[in-house]
Design an enzyme around this catalytic site. Structure first.
Site, PDB file in Angstrom:
ATOM      1  N   SER A 259       0.838  -1.200   0.000  1.00 32.62           N
ATOM      2  CA  SER A 259       0.000   0.000   0.000  1.00 32.62           C
ATOM      3  C   SER A 259       0.879   1.259   0.000  1.00 32.62           C
ATOM      4  O   SER A 259       1.681   1.463  -0.903  1.00 32.62           O
ATOM      5  CB  SER A 259      -0.952  -0.050   1.201  1.00 32.62           C
ATOM      6  OG  SER A 259      -1.947   0.934   1.103  1.00 32.62           O
ATOM      7  N   ASP A 377      -9.548  -6.427  -3.855  1.00 23.67           N
ATOM      8  CA  ASP A 377      -9.146  -5.187  -3.197  1.00 23.67           C
ATOM      9  C   ASP A 377     -10.119  -4.069  -3.552  1.00 23.67           C
ATOM     10  O   ASP A 377     -10.332  -3.763  -4.723  1.00 23.67           O
ATOM     11  CB  ASP A 377      -7.729  -4.810  -3.625  1.00 23.67           C
ATOM     12  CG  ASP A 377      -7.154  -3.672  -2.793  1.00 23.67           C
ATOM     13  OD1 ASP A 377      -7.880  -3.124  -1.951  1.00 23.67           O
ATOM     14  OD2 ASP A 377      -5.980  -3.343  -2.991  1.00 23.67           O
ATOM     15  N   HIS A 405      -6.948  -6.445  -0.153  1.00 23.60           N
ATOM     16  CA  HIS A 405      -5.889  -5.472   0.103  1.00 23.60           C
ATOM     17  C   HIS A 405      -4.812  -6.046   1.034  1.00 23.60           C
ATOM     18  O   HIS A 405      -3.632  -5.784   0.850  1.00 23.60           O
ATOM     19  CB  HIS A 405      -6.493  -4.207   0.721  1.00 23.60           C
ATOM     20  CG  HIS A 405      -5.559  -3.042   0.751  1.00 23.60           C
ATOM     21  ND1 HIS A 405      -5.092  -2.418  -0.385  1.00 23.60           N
ATOM     22  CD2 HIS A 405      -4.955  -2.386   1.795  1.00 23.60           C
ATOM     23  CE1 HIS A 405      -4.278  -1.426  -0.063  1.00 23.60           C
ATOM     24  NE2 HIS A 405      -4.169  -1.396   1.261  1.00 23.60           N
TER      25      HIS A 405
END
Length: 460
Positions: A259, A377, A405
């Protein structure tokens, strides 16, 4: 829920924010955990596991350990690229050297493909119909036999790029095994997480003999949490990770980011191209410059976010995991995947300003990169990682259908296998020579055919 609302009201009245980031209790407090002071009063917790086969070396701070020479190991790849940025927002990338090709959704062996040209539009994810021609050739007009000559067609102005970047270098890409004493793996988490989200990866690769390093970002996990917003800007966090990288860096370093952590891995790979050997980007998004959103829930006051913390935690669980069962809730709790104070959360989201990290910045990277994306995600669409694969020079995209995610926590075995195969991967240059031989055969055949046609026309 009622307690959270009450604490939020007290926070509003007193004007203070509670620091919820506390040192974590561990059954083995000395199991590879270190506390590093990157700046005066700014201490990060780092999990550093060194294989028993490898003795610790005393070194001067800030010096990289370069005890092993691997210059004669691996495959040399010619990285040659021309990046042109035009005023209408078009980006033309000409790959003039070796290009490693990989199919989307199916990571191949990294075969070398011929030179190619990639054209995209800056900060836009739609395809472009035609390629701009920097040197247009005017079309011949009709021939007139009369005395009056027609007016010459208007000459098209030669398009000049607004900016041109040339890359011409050699890179040695080799297989990185756990038995190699000059290899180190760096794991960087994202917003709201901690180094505990990598527990499966740290245990897996340390058992294989790799040296692993995983820090807690400032305000996360057991690192110190300064009560000043400027401590959580991208540049402040990037300097923290630069200090951690310079402290633990080996001859060959592999960066693994998740991320927001992907942006820091990109920064380090750009700053230290000779030390960063490979990069893994997990659900990192597209190659666009960072800019905080002004219309976001995270722009609300910290006391309001404190009141909404149960809702935010549930929203993260729902969007970050493919399923919301008891197992996922336990993973969220044990991995500290979303355990950060409202003040730190607000400062982190507001501090995501990095205008330099645009598409040209990413296109300049010559490091082999593995892109891992969880199909479920809800934070990062797959289109953004596909865009990243188009921009990067050496990129391999792998999509995990059952992941979301937090795919490294949901599917640890799959992610560990993918990462390990990528670490051991080395380009095969023999296919390149065979491709060149095929091209030469094709060219010679075309020349022979052209010669035959010429003789036939002469005979007629």
């Amino acid at each position: 829920m009622l307690t959270s609302i009450t604490d939020g009201i007290l926070c509003c009245l007193t004007g203070k924010t509670d620091n919820l980031v506390l040192p974590l209790e561990s059954s083995k407090p000395s199991d590879g955990f270190e506390f590093v002071e990157v700046k005066p009063g700014r201490v990060l917790r780092v999990r550093h596991i060194v294989p028993e086969r490898q003795p610790l070396e005393k070194q001067a701070p800030g010096k990289q350990r370069t005890d092993v020479d691997y210059s004669d190991v691996g495959t040399s790849v010619h990285c040659k690229r021309k990046i042109s940025v035009y005023r209408d927002g078009q980006l033309v990338i000409e790959n003039l050297g070796d290009v490693l090709h990989s199919e989307i959704l199916q990571c191949q062996d990294g075969d070398l493909e011929p030179c190619s040209t990639v054209e995209v539009e800056l900060a836009d994810y739609r395809e472009i119909a035609s390629s701009p021609d920097p040197n247009p050739v005017p079309l011949p007009g009709p021939v007139h036999t009369g005395e009056q000559k027609p007016a010459p067609p208007p000459r098209r102005r030669r398009r000049k790029p607004k900016r041109t970047v040339l890359i011409d270098s050699k890179r040695v890409i080799s297989s990185c095994k756990g038995t190699h004493s000059d290899v180190a793996l760096f794991f960087v988490h994202g917003v709201g997480g901690s180094l505990d989200i990598w527990s499966s990866q740290l245990d897996f690769f340390s058992r294989l003999g790799y040296e692993v390093i995983a820090p807690d970002l400032a305000g996360h996990g057991a690192s110190t949490a300064p009560q000043i917003a400027a401590a959580y800007t991208f540049y402040a966090l990037a300097e923290d990770l630069r200090a951690i990288f310079k402290r633990y860096a080996r001859k060959r370093n592999i960066l693994i980011g998740h991320s927001y952590g992907v942006s820091f891995c990109t920064f380090l790979a750009h700053e230290y191209p000779d030390l960063v050997h490979k990069v893994v980007m997990i659900n990192g998004g597209g190659p666009t410059a960072l800019e905080p959103s002004l219309c976001s829930i995270f722009q609300l006051p910290s006391c309001v976010l404190h009141c909404l913390s149960p809702c935010l935690a549930w929203s993260f669980l729902k969007a970050g995991f493919a399923r919301q069962g008891a197992k996922e809730k336990q993973l969220l709790k044990q991995g500290n995947a979303f355990n950060v104070s409202p003040f730190v959360l607000r400062a982190m989201m507001s501090g995501q300003y990095w205008p330099e990290g645009d598409e040209v910045y990413h296109a300049e990277l010559t490091t082999p990169i593995l892109l891992v994306h969880g199909m479920c995600d809800k934070f990062v669409p797959v289109d953004e990682d596909q865009r990243m694969a188009e921009i990067l020079l050496f990129a391999f995209l792998k999509v995990i259908e059952e992941g979301s995610h937090m795919v490294m926590m949901e599917c640890p075995d799959t992610v560990n296998t993918l990462l390990h195969e990528f670490f051991l991967w080395e380009p095969d240059m023999s296919k390149k020579s065979s491709c060149k031989a095929d091209v030469e055969k094709t060219v010679s055949a075309c020349e022979t055919l052209t010669t035959l046609k010429h003789h036939k026309s002469v005979d007629k």
